[in-house]
Design a protein around this motif. Structure first.
Motif, mmCIF file in Angstrom:
data_model
loop_
_atom_site.group_PDB
_atom_site.id
_atom_site.type_symbol
_atom_site.label_atom_id
_atom_site.label_comp_id
_atom_site.label_asym_id
_atom_site.label_seq_id
_atom_site.Cartn_x
_atom_site.Cartn_y
_atom_site.Cartn_z
ATOM 1 N N UNK A 1 0.800 -1.227 0.000
ATOM 2 C CA UNK A 1 0.000 0.000 0.000
ATOM 3 C C UNK A 1 0.828 1.271 0.000
ATOM 4 N N UNK B 1 -2.351 -4.279 3.066
ATOM 5 C CA UNK B 1 -2.173 -3.061 3.866
ATOM 6 C C UNK B 1 -1.041 -3.248 4.866
ATOM 7 N N UNK B 2 -0.519 -2.121 5.311
ATOM 8 C CA UNK B 2 0.549 -2.142 6.304
ATOM 9 C C UNK B 2 0.069 -2.826 7.578
ATOM 10 N N UNK B 3 -1.193 -2.523 7.974
ATOM 11 C CA UNK B 3 -1.723 -3.107 9.204
ATOM 12 C C UNK B 3 -1.734 -4.631 9.106
ATOM 13 N N UNK B 4 -2.156 -5.137 7.952
ATOM 14 C CA UNK B 4 -2.202 -6.581 7.796
ATOM 15 C C UNK B 4 -0.791 -7.170 7.765
ATOM 16 N N UNK C 1 1.864 -5.963 9.302
ATOM 17 C CA UNK C 1 2.346 -5.992 10.684
ATOM 18 C C UNK C 1 1.650 -7.101 11.471
ATOM 19 N N UNK C 2 0.384 -7.290 11.166
ATOM 20 C CA UNK C 2 -0.408 -8.309 11.833
ATOM 21 C C UNK C 2 0.175 -9.698 11.584
ATOM 22 N N UNK D 1 1.965 -12.238 14.268
ATOM 23 C CA UNK D 1 1.475 -13.603 14.535
ATOM 24 C C UNK D 1 2.440 -14.676 14.067
ATOM 25 N N UNK E 1 10.208 -7.744 4.367
ATOM 26 C CA UNK E 1 10.711 -6.381 4.398
ATOM 27 C C UNK E 1 10.803 -5.879 5.832
ATOM 28 N N UNK F 1 12.118 -2.339 7.808
ATOM 29 C CA UNK F 1 12.746 -1.035 7.724
ATOM 30 C C UNK F 1 13.004 -0.567 9.134
ATOM 31 N N UNK G 1 11.522 -5.062 18.665
ATOM 32 C CA UNK G 1 11.365 -5.115 17.210
ATOM 33 C C UNK G 1 12.089 -6.297 16.596
ATOM 34 N N UNK H 1 11.423 -8.935 15.139
ATOM 35 C CA UNK H 1 10.265 -9.586 14.524
ATOM 36 C C UNK H 1 10.567 -11.001 14.052
ATOM 37 N N UNK I 1 -2.311 -3.841 14.940
ATOM 38 C CA UNK I 1 -0.955 -4.220 14.549
ATOM 39 C C UNK I 1 -0.252 -3.103 13.782
ATOM 40 N N UNK I 2 -1.023 -2.320 13.015
ATOM 41 C CA UNK I 2 -0.391 -1.277 12.215
ATOM 42 C C UNK I 2 -0.218 0.035 12.949
#
Lengths: 537, 307
Positions: free
Chosen positions: A385, A417-420, A422-423, A427, A435, A437, A459, A461, B35-36
């Motif tokens: 996105x 989307x970014x939210x997804x 990160x989600x 998980x 990716x 950053x 962080x 991840x 999450x975002x």
């Protein structure tokens, strides 16, 4: 009927003339400037702002104990008169005399202690709460689960009108240098007593005050004449205008309706030099782009996979990608920090060594030795996105495919989307590289390593874990001698390299363009314009 | 008539619930919005849990929907992630988009119908052919191309307009964006009117009117146009909703902070409250516009009667 046609044509013409009249500058004064802005994602509280757009405003209306030099990134005393420690765990902080908030309230030790307690408290949902995590008593104020059992941090104590002490729960020698981060800003009483009103129009102690703020549209800031600091604003004010699309902001600069755009859209990079003739800035920022790996996936956590990761790193032609896709607004990375730290601050070009050099033959060999790509193919996951990530991920894959001589070796895996995105990371759903950053919070080598690679760090991840790395970081944090501490951090970085815990791709530059009304425009190491130094006219 | 309206209003209820539920489910399928929220780093678990609780995201979906709908009926559309009530966002966004839509609809009506009448009366003549070609071009070129082109020409090259619209978004500033937004529909309106006029020109009542010796102007406006407008009105009516919802592209190009902008931000940040709230209102606009169109039929053509 001809008459009708003429009337219609006339109407359209009149309408266009009217539209032309509708234009005109939105400035607040002759020596004020307009600049592009993005809608802050969170309410504008110092300990709740974790993205650049809100951070811009905080940087204009707040000054903390320390400030990062906009040129050298070095942490320098601002409101702090002295920060003393003998053991890197107990700090005594003295606040300078004579500082006030723009509403007249004097700044005392309490202004800081109250603000920090507010930021740390779980009750207040502050997204930057973890910045106070080193302070003793954080676990009680902000437990991992359940209700908080204390309201204030036990490690903070006001000892005088202008002095307070901080006790950390572990040694952290560079702690004073973190205090330039916006989350550590002091807050006036009005913040606590009239919270909603404060959020509508934040009051701080920086060189600017907020004159008006229409959320989602624009914010007008004025120079604060009573500002006691040495970095007084050199212009009368800044109007931040929210743009949804950096292309429109760029067009507005070309048309002379906007003075400053601090995000040149990727598509415009090829003409920006001719468009703006000398009014284009492309300077290093504390941002590193990497590919992280899911170490929770057993396939990626083997001895062989280590060789595969290194092989993949060697298969990426960083130079070509930064030149063709990013038009030199990024620099191939050769370590895991950023040039803005300076070599004295821990940046060590070439630390990555041959693992970051493009070497197709070596890459093929290493991947083979490591038992081939896990699952026969790598999928690089990214969010599609924002940030034009698709282009470079495709280029990286192309490079890997060419090097390995297999055009199915690497594919991009876009997430909507970014939210997804990160989600899925949160998980632990990643099956291959993804990716990552990293934009530094403060210009310290510690910030490029500990939050990303320390066991269970905020962080980390990919859930990478290495005892030797953790041990070296602990030792570096306990070390009071700065050069020795940095040396230890670099040793820790060597561990990251030897395991290729993440593939460093490139250092990112900040880019900006401005109108011919402005002079002395520069970007600080966080790629935010240094607004207070800009001269107008 | 009264019963017809009542029946139509009742039909709106299931459509309304269905549409909102659908949007609710779709936004939810996209994943966890919290999450975002913390940027490139994960929110710490305690804060994330608390935010989830605060926004009601920890409850099962049906319960979230029920609570949400319950609140909507008391006028509470929830809170966006930046702490602003969604109603406040609406209060700032809808007037702007409504102004933009009005400009666009005016273009459709004035320019579209005028061109349609002109060409319909002169089929096959050079005017007709050139307008047909022009509309074909407009229809086939995507809105964002038209928008960027006009922005570049009028805004940067010739300096007639500001490339972006100020937050106040006065009518004067919305003319070019309105034209861009209207462009495709405008072409359709032109073509619809043209066909309709051309067809009705040969009908008996027009011949009668001409035979009666009525002035040409009166024949065209009162007799021919009135009857030819029925399909056009249908199109324009349904277009109102489409324009408001479809303004995302135009609003983005011209930096207009309207509904499209808020929806875009909402989707990008996966903000259920914003997206569902705005879409709910858009659904209502769509339904009401459709109802009005149907009622207008009776005005234009008295033969149509609703029992």
């Amino acid at each position: 009927m001809r008459g009708v046609a003429r009337a219609a044509a006339g109407a359209v013409g009149a309408v266009l003339v009217l539209a032309a009249c509708g234009g005109g500058g939105a400035g607040v004064g002759a020596k004020a400037l307009t600049a592009s802005w993005g809608d802050p994602q969170n309410p504008l509280e110092p300990s709740n702002t974790n993205e650049v757009q809100g951070g811009k405003v905080l940087d204009m209306i707040f000054r903390g104990l320390k400030r990062y030099n906009p040129k050298t990134a070095k942490a320098e005393n601002m409101l702090a008169e002295r920060i003393d420690t003998t053991d890197s765990r107990h700090f005594t902080i003295t606040v300078r005399n004579g500082w006030r908030f723009s509403n007249g309230e004097p700044i005392t030790a309490r202004s800081f202690v109250d603000a920090w307690n507010y930021g740390a408290s779980l009750r207040n949902n502050q997204k930057n709460a973890y910045f106070f995590g080193y302070i003793e008593g954080y676990g009680k104020v902000h437990p991992e689960s359940g209700k908080q059992s204390a309201d204030t941090l036990s490690g903070l104590r006001v000892t005088g009108p202008r002095t307070f002490t901080v006790t950390l729960d572990q040694k952290f020698s560079t702690f004073p240098d973190t205090l330039g981060y916006a989350a550590f800003a002091p807050l006036p009483r009005a913040f606590f007593t009239h919270h909603a009103a404060w959020l509508d129009k934040p009051v701080g102690n920086g060189p600017y005050t907020i004159e008006s703020y229409t959320r989602g549209a624009q914010m007008t800031l004025r120079k604060w004449d009573g500002y006691p600091g040495p970095d007084k604003a050199r212009n009368d004010g800044v109007t931040l205008v929210v743009y949804t699309d950096s292309n429109t902001a760029y067009t507005d600069v070309l048309a002379g309706n906007l003075d400053l755009v601090d995000d040149i859209p990727a598509g415009q990079l090829k003409n920006v030099r001719t468009d703006l003739a000398g009014r284009y800035i492309n300077s290093p920022a504390g941002i590193l782009q990497t590919l992280a790996f899911p170490f929770y996936d057993p396939k990626w956590n083997t001895g062989g996979a280590r060789k595969v990761r290194t092989g993949l790193s060697m298969a990426i032609n960083r130079k070509q990608i930064t030149e063709t896709i990013f038009r030199n607004t990024r620099t191939p990375a050769t370590d895991w920090t950023s040039p803005v730290l300076g070599t004295a601050g821990g940046f060590k070009p070439g630390l990555c060594g041959r693992a970051c050099d493009y070497d197709p033959a070596g890459a093929r060999k290493l991947v083979q030795e490591g038992g081939g790509l896990p699952g026969g193919q790598v999928k690089i996951t990214y969010n599609a996105d924002t940030g034009s990530h698709r282009q470079w991920v495709d280029a990286v894959c192309n490079s890997i495919n060419n090097a390995l001589g297999n055009d199915r070796a690497c594919v991009g895996n876009p997430v909507g989307t970014f939210a997804d995105f990160r989600n899925q990371i949160g998980r632990h759903r990643m099956t291959g590289p993804f990716r990552a950053g990293w934009q530094m919070d403060y210009p310290l080598i510690q910030n490029f390593l500990q939050p990303l690679y320390y066991t269970d760090a905020s962080s980390n991840d990919g859930k990478w874990s290495d005892k030797q790395f953790d041990h070296l970081v602990d030792r570096a944090n306990a070390e009071t001698d700065r050069p020795r501490a940095i040396g230890l951090f670099q040793q820790a970085e060597g561990v990251v390299r030897d395991n290729m815990a993440a593939i460093p791709l490139w250092y990112q530059n900040g880019s900006a363009g401005y109108s011919d009304r402005l002079h002395n425009v520069a970007l600080n190491p966080f790629s935010v314009p240094v607004y207070d130094e800009i001269k107008v006219g | 008539m009264g019963r017809y309206v009542a029946r139509r209003l009742l039909q709106m209820i299931p459509v309304f619930f269905g549409a909102t539920l659908l949007i609710f489910v779709m936004v939810n399928v996209m994943g966890d919005p919290i999450a975002g929220l913390c940027g490139e780093r994960a929110c710490d678990t305690a804060t994330a849990a608390q935010l989830r609780r605060e926004f009601g995201l920890d409850k099962p979906l049906w319960q979230q929907y029920a609570t949400y709908m319950g609140n909507v009926f008391t006028g509470d559309f929830g809170t966006a992630f930046n702490g602003q009530p969604v109603t406040q966002l609406m209060a700032s966004a809808f007037p702007v988009t409504i102004r933009l839509t009005v400009v666009a609809i005016l273009f459709e009506i004035v320019v579209g119908i005028t061109l349609g009448v002109l060409t319909g009366l002169r089929r096959g003549r050079p005017v007709d052919t050139s307008v047909l070609v022009l509309t074909l071009v407009v229809i086939s070129v995507p809105t964002f191309v038209t928008g960027l082109l006009l922005q570049l020409l009028f805004g940067v090259q010739w300096g007639w307009i500001r490339p972006s619209v100020s937050p106040a978004a006065a009518f004067g500033e919305l003319i070019v964006p309105g034209l861009v937004l209207a462009s495709v529909s405008l072409a359709y309106v032109t073509r619809l009117t043209r066909t309709s006029i051309a067809e009705n020109r040969r009908s008996d009542y027009v011949r009668t009117a001409v035979a009666k010796g009525l002035p040409r102007r009166r024949v065209v406006v009162r007799h021919l146009l009135r009857n030819s407008l029925i399909p056009v009105v249908t199109f324009i009516g349904t277009d109102i909703g489409a324009l408001m919802g479809g303004a995302i592209v135009t609003e983005r190009i011209f930096n207009i902070h309207g509904v499209g902008y808020q929806l875009y931000q909402g989707i990008l940040r996966q903000n259920t409250q914003t997206v569902v709230g705005f879409v709910t209102v858009l659904v209502l606009v769509f339904l009401v516009a459709n109802l009005l169109v149907d009622l207008l039929y009776a005005v234009l053509d008295p033969r149509i009667r609703y029992a």
